[in-house]
Enzyme design. Structure first.
Site, PDB file in Angstrom:
ATOM      1  N   HIS A  37       0.819  -1.223   0.000  1.00  0.00           N
ATOM      2  CA  HIS A  37       0.000   0.000   0.000  1.00  0.00           C
ATOM      3  C   HIS A  37       0.850   1.268   0.000  1.00  0.00           C
ATOM      4  CE1 HIS A  37       0.356   0.209   4.494  1.00  0.00           C
ATOM      5  NE2 HIS A  37       0.128   1.481   4.287  1.00  0.00           N
ATOM      6  N   ASP A  39       0.077  -7.672   2.202  1.00  0.00           N
ATOM      7  CA  ASP A  39       0.493  -6.278   1.961  1.00  0.00           C
ATOM      8  C   ASP A  39       2.025  -6.195   1.960  1.00  0.00           C
ATOM      9  OD1 ASP A  39       0.614  -3.551   1.731  1.00  0.00           O
ATOM     10  OD2 ASP A  39      -0.331  -3.109   3.673  1.00  0.00           O
ATOM     11  N   SER A  53       4.277   2.837   7.875  1.00  0.00           N
ATOM     12  CA  SER A  53       3.886   1.733   6.995  1.00  0.00           C
ATOM     13  C   SER A  53       5.072   1.245   6.163  1.00  0.00           C
ATOM     14  CB  SER A  53       2.793   2.192   6.032  1.00  0.00           C
ATOM     15  OG  SER A  53       1.564   2.265   6.699  1.00  0.00           O
ATOM     16  N   GLY A  54       5.140  -0.061   5.967  1.00  0.00           N
ATOM     17  CA  GLY A  54       6.207  -0.623   5.153  1.00  0.00           C
ATOM     18  C   GLY A  54       7.446  -0.974   5.949  1.00  0.00           C
TER      19      GLY A  54
END
Ligand code: 4AZ
Length: 255
Positions: free
Chosen positions: A67, A112, A204-205
């Site tokens: 994402h 994800d 995120s990530g």
């Protein structure tokens, strides 16, 4: 488009609120020492805005969340490695991403995960990835750590930081996690929480990692949550040693 919009919002607010930004990212995190998490990568656009985290898994590859790179477009994409204070360009490397690989199984927040191929090698020390034999690292209650440059308060980028921060969390069971995170996909997710501490937007990530025999081992990828650090709402992470995710990483990167 999404990350561009967030970038514009965050840049504008950073200008307006610069004196209010605290030291240390991650909600209620601790500021990392230089070199403490050498595998940490910052995903940036051409303007130098850090919109996601990532982890160095070899000299040529960074692991992140799908994402973070939904359009798989490497045109304006860079990673910064070997840097704790993002404002200190005298340390580490800023490297162009040559190609983005989104996990083809990514759907509805499950699987994800994405891989970034670097145009030049990073000298950063990579993190080991959890394998099939590492389920003990994600047992309920097991200690894990998350690090990132994301929000220090759940405010849509208003309070992100140049200083890398980390929070020590505990793994939450799939059953408990699914009670509040509706739609949680247990086979491809692992959850973690601690009182008032959490990853948040901009983290995120980045990696969720355990320590095994004194070495960090990545068990998760920061994926999503209901706001950040809300009691009863654990953060959700992609499960690195899920069979599909782990074998996809190997097939693309050789790691
Ligand atoms: C976000 O908005 C986000 N606490 C990422 C991670 C978490 C919550 C929100 C997990 O990107």
């Amino acid at each position: 488009m999404y990350r561009k919009a967030i970038a514009v919002l965050a840049t504008a607010s950073a200008l307006a609120l610069a004196p209010l930004t605290g030291a240390g990212a991650v909600v209620n995190g601790t500021t990392a020492a230089a070199g403490q998490f050498p595998f940490m990568a910052s995903l940036q656009d051409g303007s130098g805005f850090s919109f996601c985290g990532g982890s160095v898994i070899s000299s040529g590859w960074v692991l992140t969340a799908a994402h973070c790179v939904p359009d798989a477009d490497a045109t304006d994409l860079y990673v910064v490695t070997g840097r704790t204070d993002l404002a200190d360009a005298s340390t580490g490397q800023r490297i162009k991403v040559s190609k983005v690989f989104v996990n083809p199984a990514y759907a509805n927040s499950a699987h994800d995960s994405a891989l970034l191929e670097l145009a030049a090698p990073t000298t950063a020390t990579p993190i080991a990835l959890a394998g099939a034999a590492d389920d003990d690292l994600e047992a309920t209650g097991a200690p894990v750590t998350v690090a990132g440059w994301g929000d220090t308060l759940p405010t849509m980028g208003l309070f992100s930081s140049n200083q890398l921060a980390y929070a020590d969390l505990k793994v939450v069971s799939d059953g408990e996690c699914g009670q509040t995170n509706l739609g949680f996909d247990a086979p491809t997710g692992v959850c973690a929480a601690a009182l008032l501490k959490d990853s948040c937007q901009g983290d995120s990530g980045g990696p969720l990692f355990a320590t095994k025999a004194g070495r960090p081992v990545q068990v998760g990828i920061v994926s999503y949550g209901q706001s950040c650090a809300l009691p009863k709402f654990p953060g959700v992470y992609s499960e690195v040693n899920n069979g599909q995710i782990r074998s996809w990483i190997t097939s693309v990167s050789g790691v």
